[in-house]
Structure formats: C-alpha cells, structure tokens
Design a protein around this motif. Structure first.
Motif: not given
Length: 638
Positions: A33-51
C-alpha cells in the motif's frame, strides 16, 4: 560488460529491522500500500550502492523518521557483480563502506575527499568494466561516479517525469546536472567506444596539467638560476659546466703547489716590493671606483627626491581635480555662461565673452572643461603617478645594487690595505707572508667559484630532467591526440547507430501505450525524447515516456552485452504521479517484451508496486510478503 544482480537486502538498527526475500534474475515485484515502505526499499538499495538518499539525511526537512532516529543502523546487501558475489555493508551517518568477498574484507570512503583517493564508486565501476574518467568543464574538474550513471538506472518517484534523469544530489548544480554531464551519462551507458574516448580525454587533461606543473617548475629553475647568476641554462651544457669545474679544480691544485713552494723557499724581498707596488696601484683603482659609486649613489638620491617631489605635486593636482569635479557636479560653477561674480546664469552671444567682447570660441572653451574632460585629465594624472612609482622602484633597485657594489669594494679596500701593511712587515722581516696570503685569497675565491659552479651543475641537472620530462609529455600528448581523434570518430559513429536503435525500440514500446502517440524517438544531440516530432503535449503520458526510456536502456543492454549498461533497473512504480491505471498496466506489461524472441534471464528488475496494481500475468514475479500500513517494510524490534 559488467552486470549487477541484487540477491538480498538486510536493514538493521537498534529499533527496526528488515530482511528482504531472495531476489531472482528477471522481474521481481514487491507490492504494498501507499505509505507502507515501498519507496524505502528502493532507497535502501540505492543507499547500499553508495548513493546519497535525501530522505536518510537528518539535515533535510523531510526525512524517513524511523531510519534517521534509529541508532547503530546499517544496510547490507548480498550482490553479484559480473558473476562475482560480494556482501556490501554501509552504516548510516558514516562516510565508509565495507565489502566482503571470498578472500578478504575491504573498506572505502564513499564521498571523494580529493581527486587522487580511490573511493567505493571507483571500485564498483572497475568491477563493471567502466573506466573512472575525469571531466573538465571550464575551470571545474570532476570524476565519473556510479551515482551519475545510477540516474538512468533508478526510476524514482521524486524526480519530475519529463526530466527523465533521476535528480542528482546537487540537482541544479552546473557540474552535476549540466547538459554536458547528462549527455556523458547516456554515452557512457550506451557506448563502449565513449568509455575509451572519455578515458583518453581524462588522460589528455592529466597530461596537460602535468605539463603545466613542469613548465612552472622550469620557469622556477630559470628564475632561481638568474637570481644566483646562472643565466645561461638554455645555452651551456652539463659537460661545459663540468669542464669549468675541472679547470677551477686544476687552478686550485696549482695554487696549493705554489703555496707549498713558498713555504719552503728562500726569502725574496724584491718580489715583495713589486707586490706592494701592485697592491698600491690596486688600492688607487678601488678608491676611484668607490668614489664613482658614491657619486652615482648621490645622483640617484637626488633623482629619487626629485621624482618624489613631482609625484607629491601630481597627487595634489589629483586631489584638486577631484574637488573640481565634485564642485562642478554639485554647483555647476565652471561654465562659459556663468557670471564669475554672482554666479548667475547669463545669456551669452556666441563668439562673445559675457562682457560683450568678441572672442574665439575655441580659445574661450579651453578655460572650461566638462566633467568627462576633467575625468580624462584625472585618469592621465593618476597614470602619471603610477609611472612615477615605477620610476622610483627602478631607482631604488639601482640604488640597492650600487650600495652592494660599494660595500664589496670597501671590503676589498680594507683587505688590500691590510695586505700592503703585511707586505711592508715582510720586507722588514725578510719573509714572504704577503705572497702566501695572496695565494690563500685566490684559493678562497676559486673554492667559492667551485661551490657556485657545483650548485649551477645541480640546477642544470634538474633543469635537464624537467626538459626531458616535458619532451616525454609532449610525445604522450601527441600520441593521445592522434588516438583521441580516431576514438572520437568511432564514438560518434557508434552513438549515432545506438541512437537509431534506441529510437526504434523506444518507438515500439511507447506507441501503443497511449492513443495519439504515433511516433517516438530521441534526438541525436541531447538524447531526450521527442514525441510526434515535438507536437504531443498531454501531461498524463510523461510517466510512460520516462519509464519506457529506462526500459529501452535495459533492452539494448540485453541485446548487446558489450553495452556498459549493467542490465539492472530499480523501479519505484509511479502510481501516484498522475498516470491512469490503464496506462500504468500497459507500461508494466512492456517489461516482458525486453527479452526479445528468445527468453533470457540475464538481467534484473526490482519493481515496487501497489497491491495488485500490475498485470495478472506478473503474479509469479511477486517476492516476499505484501506491505501494509499496519505491517510496514521496517518492523519494530520487540
């Protein structure tokens, strides 16, 4: 070329944790659902790759509160890069990232403190067979980072769709978000020839920079040589300087032999008398020279005083002119049409003075100047002051030189007088001390010359070394320029071909998503989408236009593995950005077309979506649990 595959992601802190499902080759969907953390997952992947992730920066106004307020938190991904498996661990609030492979653990800085430090991005690009190239835009210099290329790998929701490229950390900054940089990103991802081309440009600029440094050092050595009186660096060879040193050493050896003979020889008073005569003659010459120098010094003092007086007078004139200009502007006193007594404005007949007498207008006007004319006079006077300052400086330089010469000859005078007195004592005692002391003085002078020549030899050696390095760099630059021209031709041919292929694939993906789109392509210069030759303007199609752009990049890299694009897409599905469900589903259905006629799983897409907001045939791509507001991505530790 290289490929990225995310296998698993783990987040852990003191308060929250998350462990992803196993991600597979091909399409992977995380629904929620919206607001459940989907974008958080994408951002965590991005963060883990040094971004850089804005939502994870506590300095920002809008942040992910659970992550920002958590403590001792980190993200870890298990990743495969070109078939090699790694674990990458990055802590929050830290500029360091850790990498574990089969053999060892490495750590790198994330953000580059200076250009010659290897950072995590360099390591990652190296594993992907993408060179870390340097770019020069005007006076600015930067290196290619993985975060630059990631702007066409990560489809996020925050970026305005019509921009295509994901926002950079410093979006709007001339360097990071310039048109030049966006073109470079496309070219580096789509053409291996451009990798070599930009690598050569980096090498060219590094060589130019090194040449500039060497030229500065060369000029420094020339300046140093002139300061120490070695003004023939370009003329004399090392062998010639070495011969001069050898000659001086031979002279020194002969003087030492003469000194030993004098110490053993019989007394020769007549020779001492002749020596005293010569010394007296030298003394007269020295005194005449001293007198000449004193006269020149006195003349220079008078000349400096005269110049300073002139300078002071001109400065007073400048001050006076400034006052005139100020008064002229404020009171308008100086005019041929003003009564000199009451300062009233009068009607003056042309060719006549205010008293009525006939005058020549040209002569009359010379007593009155406009503000512009006064400003011209002022500039002239100020320039005269600058010229006089230079004259004073030149006189002071001459004065310093004369005073140094005077000091040297006064020392010679004292030394010569001492030798004359010692010579007289030699005659009285029937000894030859004066000759011995004369030889000792000659030895001292020759030794000083030898030391000076040896210093000159070292300076010349370094100078020749720099010249040799400059020759090598000139040859290197010449070779790079030849290679660069060929690479540039190859790169342009390749990118033109890639643009054509891109446009064909892009057109096939986009035309049947939205009614009214008849033709889609990218332009040959900026590589940006052109829909219906620039006429189509409906805003609701912006999301598919951007989404299909990313999908085209992936499809091209699957069809041609020589393309540097890492065959990986991270897509945060844009369901809240004005796209209707039908267009979104049509866009997502295109994901299965990227494999072409023969199925392949040599790629990976990680896609977040609303619950059941994707085509039914995609159900088999769903990974892990569904996310809800009541059961978000990050779970609170009990």
């Amino acid at each position: 070329m290289g490929r990225i595959k995310i296998e698993k992601l783990i987040y852990e802190g003191d308060q929250y944790y998350y462990e992803s499902p196993e991600f597979k080759d091909g399409i992977n969907i995380i629904e929620g659902e919206n607001g459940s953390g989907k974008s958080t997952l994408s951002n965590l992947i991005s963060f883990s790759l040094g971004n850089y992730v804005k939502e994870f920066d506590k300095r920002e106004s809008k942040v992910h509160k659970e992550i920002v307020n958590d403590t001792n938190n980190f993200v870890l991904i298990k990743i495969s890069i070109s078939g090699e498996k790694y674990k990458i661990k990055r802590f929050f609030e830290s500029n360091r990232i850790f990498i574990e492979d089969k053999e060892n653990i490495q750590d790198f800085l994330i953000y580059r403190p200076q250009s010659d430090v290897k950072v995590f991005s360099d390591w990652l690009l190296e594993k992907l067979d993408i060179p870390v190239v340097e770019f020069f835009q005007g006076t600015s210099q930067s290196k290619l980072n993985f975060s630059d290329l990631f702007r066409l790998i990560y489809y996020d929701q925050r970026t305005v769709p019509e921009k295509i490229y994901k926002d950079s950390r410093n979006d709007g900054n001339f360097i990071s978000d310039s048109e030049f940089m966006r073109k470079v990103i496309f070219q580096m991802l789509m053409g291996h020839e451009f990798s070599e081309y930009y690598y050569l440009i980096g090498e060219l600029n590094k060589s130019k920079k090194e040449k500039s440094k060497l030229k500065a050092r060369e000029e420094g050595f020339i300046e140093l040589a002139n300061e120490f009186g070695f003004g023939k660096l370009h003329e004399e060879t090392l062998d010639e300087i070495k011969n001069s040193i050898d000659k001086k050493l031979l002279q020194l050896q002969r003087l030492e032999i003469n000194e030993e003979e004098l110490l053993r020889s019989d007394k020769k008073p007549p020779e001492n008398i002749e020596k005293i005569r010569q010394l007296k003659k030298n003394l007269v010459d020295i005194e005449l020279f001293i007198e000449d120098k004193l006269n020149k010094i006195n003349r220079l003092f008078r000349e400096i005083k005269n110049i300073k007086d002139i300078r002071e007078n001109i400065i007073l004139e400048v001050i006076h002119i400034k006052k005139i200009i100020l008064t002229h502007e404020e009171l308008n006193l100086f005019s041929p049409d003003t009564c000199p007594y009451c300062l009233s404005k009068v009607e003056r007949k042309e060719g006549h003075c205010i008293c009525g007498k006939e005058v020549e207008e040209s002569e009359f006007e010379k007593f009155f100047y406009s503000t512009d004319e006064y400003l011209t006079i002022l500039k002239s006077k100020q320039k005269s002051v600058e010229t006089l300052d230079l004259a004073i400086q030149s006189c002071n330089d001459d004065l310093n030189m004369l005073e140094k010469e005077l000091e040297d000859y006064q020392k010679k005078k004292v030394s010569t007088q001492k030798l004359i007195n010692e010579g007289k004592e030699d005659i009285e005692r029937n000894t030859n001390v004066i000759q011995i002391k004369d030889i000792q003085q000659q030895k001292f002078n020759i030794k000083e010359n030898i030391i000076s020549l040896e210093q000159y030899y070292k300076v010349k050696q370094n100078f020749e070394k720099i010249k040799k390095q400059l020759t090598i760099i000139d040859n290197t630059l010449s070779g790079i320029n030849v290679d660069l021209k060929q690479r540039e031709r190859n790169a342009k041919d390749e990118i033109n071909m890639q643009v054509t292929k891109f446009s064909d694939i892009y057109n096939s993906l986009l035309v049947d998503i939205k009614h009214g789109i008849n033709r889609a392509r990218i332009d040959e210069d900026k590589y940006m989408p052109v829909i219906n030759d620039g006429e189509y303007k409906e805003a609701s199609v912006d999301v598919p236009i951007r989404l299909m752009y990313f999908l085209t990049l992936l499809k091209m890299s699957i069809e041609d593995i020589q393309i540097p694009f890492p065959r990986f897409l991270l897509i945060d599905t844009p369901e809240s950005l004005g796209i209707d469900p039908e267009n979104l589903e049509k866009s997502m259905s295109k994901f299965t077309t990227i494999m072409g006629e023969k199925e392949t799983d040599n790629f990976q897409i990680i896609l977040t979506s609303g619950i059941k907001k994707y085509p039914e045939e995609f159900s088999s791509f769903k990974r892990g649990r569904s996310l809800y507001k009541s059961e978000k991505l990050l779970l609170e530790k009990k």
